[in-house]
Write an enzyme that holds these catalytic residues in place. Structure first.
Site, PDB file in Angstrom:
ATOM      1  N   GLU A 106       0.845  -1.190   0.000  1.00  0.00           N
ATOM      2  CA  GLU A 106       0.000   0.000   0.000  1.00  0.00           C
ATOM      3  C   GLU A 106       0.884   1.244   0.000  1.00  0.00           C
ATOM      4  OE1 GLU A 106      -2.845  -0.276   3.398  1.00  0.00           O
ATOM      5  OE2 GLU A 106      -1.962  -2.265   3.644  1.00  0.00           O
ATOM      6  N   LYS A 108       2.407   4.554   1.611  1.00  0.00           N
ATOM      7  CA  LYS A 108       2.689   5.059   2.957  1.00  0.00           C
ATOM      8  C   LYS A 108       2.470   6.570   2.925  1.00  0.00           C
ATOM      9  CE  LYS A 108       6.107   5.402   6.635  1.00  0.00           C
ATOM     10  NZ  LYS A 108       5.904   6.855   6.819  1.00  0.00           N
ATOM     11  N   ASP A 110       2.086  10.428   4.497  1.00  0.00           N
ATOM     12  CA  ASP A 110       2.863  11.207   5.458  1.00  0.00           C
ATOM     13  C   ASP A 110       1.946  12.229   6.123  1.00  0.00           C
ATOM     14  OD1 ASP A 110       5.012  11.997   6.855  1.00  0.00           O
ATOM     15  OD2 ASP A 110       6.095  12.927   5.213  1.00  0.00           O
ATOM     16  N   TYR A 211      -6.593   2.303   6.921  1.00  0.00           N
ATOM     17  CA  TYR A 211      -5.820   1.185   6.380  1.00  0.00           C
ATOM     18  C   TYR A 211      -5.702  -0.010   7.324  1.00  0.00           C
ATOM     19  CZ  TYR A 211      -2.309   3.540   9.250  1.00  0.00           C
ATOM     20  OH  TYR A 211      -1.650   4.137  10.292  1.00  0.00           O
ATOM     21  N   LYS A 299      11.057   3.090   2.395  1.00  0.00           N
ATOM     22  CA  LYS A 299      11.128   4.550   2.247  1.00  0.00           C
ATOM     23  C   LYS A 299      11.888   4.899   0.974  1.00  0.00           C
ATOM     24  CE  LYS A 299      10.619   7.175   5.550  1.00  0.00           C
ATOM     25  NZ  LYS A 299       9.579   8.111   6.018  1.00  0.00           N
ATOM     26  N   CYS A 391      35.494  22.334  25.803  1.00  0.00           N
ATOM     27  CA  CYS A 391      34.039  22.345  25.658  1.00  0.00           C
ATOM     28  C   CYS A 391      33.574  23.772  25.388  1.00  0.00           C
ATOM     29  CB  CYS A 391      33.384  21.810  26.923  1.00  0.00           C
ATOM     30  SG  CYS A 391      31.577  21.992  26.939  1.00  0.00           S
ATOM     31  N   CYS A 412      28.471  20.196  33.270  1.00  0.00           N
ATOM     32  CA  CYS A 412      28.363  21.129  32.142  1.00  0.00           C
ATOM     33  C   CYS A 412      26.874  21.366  31.863  1.00  0.00           C
ATOM     34  CB  CYS A 412      29.055  20.525  30.929  1.00  0.00           C
ATOM     35  SG  CYS A 412      29.003  21.550  29.451  1.00  0.00           S
TER      36      CYS A 412
END
Length: 647
Positions: A106, A108, A110, A211, A299, A391, A412
């Site tokens: 089927e 897909k 979004d 679905y 995908k 850092c 941190c």
């Protein structure tokens, strides 16, 4: 008048189904409106509004907030693959359990997954998928959508699953007159459904394409085809594409058909969904913590574009790892404006030859995460990205480990903020209202450095923070107090031990029963668990060997946070002392039913065959677990033997 109301409802629902579901209207808008107005007037006159009246679909007043709702049966997301090699691996797993499997393919879509519940043939509620176990109640919003029925013929309790979408043509028309433009159809429909004002939902005109049947209390459908036919027969809108494939080549042909046509349809789609057609073997194939093993989303290759790197910033995560984040010239990809892109680490940055000022190829990986693929062109003045020696947040000298760079300072700021947010998240301690912004205020103003410090916060402390009024103060303090009553697996996840996610946390809680039990576990004992590998085992041992972590655990216990698995009276029965693995398909039991019976009879169910396993119950089409049990000499029985034991 009641008879006339019934006549009008039936006629209007037929016309609405023709218009919104079949895309084949048989009357003019004016004729529909004339009968609709008559119905509305009669309802006002009589005070009678039937459950399936189309007047219920008008957007009501804004709601104050979304209530949480637990799904009857868990809603899973889909595992993803992007190559045919990965898809072939999926086919191989299926064939270990099912001979000559048949698949369906089927589109897909979004959008936003929603779940609709019907009881006694009447629509009850609509919810989002949420975390799969519970979602948000969006009934008021979904009532404005006309692509699903308010009554169906099925008299039992049923959950149906669909994807809320906004058609591309609808989005284009909306943006012509909208004060604020909507960037893409995905965000547009999510904003429409998850908006507290149903009138805004109605303005955006979303629809739902169905679905799946997530739960049925009565009857059984034996295939995905039958699911599809049931949904159509009951009046749900389904996308008219379902290919039944008898071979792997047929599946790939269907995927290529979708890939060729997807740019020509009016709905945003990013792939194809492949499912085992037969529903009976699905229980035997099983589920991971997130996905069904019998389905896969293929995908399509993500969209790519060229842009220029303007700057590289370094982010510090909960573990102290420094991750480079590229700030790029804005570029449109898949309907979204991308301004940032990730790089995994400094080694990844050097390997891709990324420099500041360089032109790079950027891609939205799996249509979501912006990623730099490689540098395409350097210009005069392109500058190398320097490896950080300290850092960027606290100035501590960084430490290198392989390709990664770490800030060793546990206090941190971004590390502490990320640690607190992770500790408070839904899947861990579930402290509502503790956002990243709030965690930053806790660090800056209240000087919080450890998660245990959360339980010392007072109302006076919170009132010192920006945006904290009496109601918000009460809510967050109540949520912090409530979080003390936490299950062991969620607490283990909250601690943020490297490598311990939801699945491993559940296994650890089940195996060791308490924090003290886990702290005393050896590396070898940890490696016996299915979802604990060498790196995770080393991480757990190291975590409990750290004096600061031991001190933190002691603080939690003193505060009343000492989660354990509740030890009920030990059940005895025919499986007492047995460690049982179920494999293959059982004809008379669902997998969950068989597991419950075994546990009620004193046994413990395992997800895989290990040296600890004492019994394997093999159903039809049992695969690798059965073979491993034979090699280890573990006792094996079939379903008939299982039934005889129960009798």
């Amino acid at each position: 008048m009641k008879e006339r109301i019934r006549q009008l409802i039936d006629q209007l629902n037929i016309w609405a189904h023709e218009y919104y579901v079949l895309d084949n209207p048989s009357v003019s808008d004016s004729e529909y409106d004339r009968l609709y107005d008559e119905l509305k007037a009669l309802e006002q006159q009589t005070g009678v509004v039937e459950p399936d009246s189309p007047t219920r679909r008008v957007g009501g007043e804004p709601i104050k907030g979304f209530e949480r709702h637990t799904h009857i049966s868990r809603l899973y997301s889909l595992d993803k693959c992007v190559t045919y090699d990965e898809l072939d691996a999926f086919f191989t797993r299926i064939k270990k359990v099912v001979q000559n499997p048949e698949y369906t393919v089927e589109y897909k879509f979004d959008g936003l997954t929603v779940c609709l519940t019907y009881d006694g043939g009447k629509f009850v509620r609509a919810t989002t998928r949420g975390n799969g176990v519970e979602g948000e109640d969006v009934t008021a919003q979904c009532l404005t959508i006309k692509s699903f029925p308010l009554t169906i013929d099925y008299e039992g309790l049923v959950e149906v699953q669909g994807e809320a979408v906004m058609r591309l043509s609808v989005l284009e028309e909306y943006n012509k007159t909208a004060k604020e433009q909507l960037k893409n159809a995905r965000n547009a429909v999510a904003g429409a459904i998850r908006n507290l004002d149903p009138k805004i939902t109605a303005e955006r005109n979303p629809e739902i394409l169905f679905y799946n049947i997530n739960y049925m209390s009565e009857g059984h459908l034996s295939s995905q085809e039958q699911y599809f036919d049931f949904l159509k027969k009951q009046g749900f809108k389904v996308y008219p594409f379902l290919r039944v494939c008898k071979s792997e080549d047929d599946v790939k042909a269907a995927i290529e058909e979708i890939q060729a046509e997807r740019k020509n349809i009016d709905v945003l789609t990013d792939g194809a969904v492949i499912k085992l057609n037969a529903t009976l073997p699905r229980d035997g194939i099983g589920y991971t913590d997130k996905f069904p093993r019998w389905a896969m989303a293929y995908k399509f290759e993500a969209e790519e574009s060229l842009t220029v790197v303007q700057e590289v910033k370094w982010q510090v995560g909960r573990t102290g790892k420094l991750t480079p984040l590229a700030i790029v010239e804005p570029v449109e990809l898949g309907g979204a404006t991308v301004r940032r892109a990730t790089l995994n680490n400094f080694g990844d940055l050097k390997r891709k030859d990324v420099k500041i000022g360089s032109k790079v190829l950027i891609r939205r990986s799996n249509e979501v995460i912006p990623e730099i693929l490689r540098a395409v062109e350097h210009i005069e003045g392109s500058n190398e990205v320097e490896k950080p020696e300290v850092c960027p947040f606290c100035g501590s000298n960084v430490v290198e480990s392989g390709a990664n760079i770490f800030c060793p300072n546990k206090y941190c700021k971004p590390r502490v903020v990320a640690k607190i947010v992770h500790f408070a998240c839904k899947d861990a301690m579930d402290i509502e209202g503790l956002s990243e912004k709030t965690a930053e205020q806790f660090y800056d103003v209240l000087k919080l450095r450890e998660c245990s410090d959360l339980f010392y916060i007072s109302a006076d402390d919170l009132k010192r923070l920006e945006g904290f009024k009496d109601r918000k103060v009460g809510n967050i303090l109540g949520s912090i107090k409530k979080s003390k009553d936490v299950s062991l697996d969620k607490f283990l996840l909250a601690l943020g031990i490297d490598g311990v996610g939801k699945v491993a946390a559940k296994d650890l809680a089940k195996a060791f029963k308490s924090l003290d039990g886990l702290a005393a576990a050896s590396r070898e004992q940890l490696l016996e668990l299915e979802n604990v590998g060498e790196i995770t085992a080393d991480g757990i041992v190291s975590w409990f060997a750290d004096e600061k972590n031991v001190e933190e655990i002691s603080k939690f216990k003193a505060l009343g946070v000492d989660p354990k698995i509740t030890q009920n009276a030990v059940k005895s029965g025919i499986f007492t002392g047995q460690f049982v693995v179920l494999t293959g398909t059982l004809q008379s039991f669902k997998r969950s039913e068989a597991q419950k019976i075994i546990e009620e009879q004193g046994g413990e169910c395992q997800s895989s065959v290990t040296g600890k396993t004492t019994l394997v119950i093999a159903g039809e089409s049992a695969g690798s677990k059965l073979e491993k049990a034979k090699k280890l000499g573990i006792k094996i029985i079939d379903e008939a033997d299982f039934k005889n034991m129960l009798n």
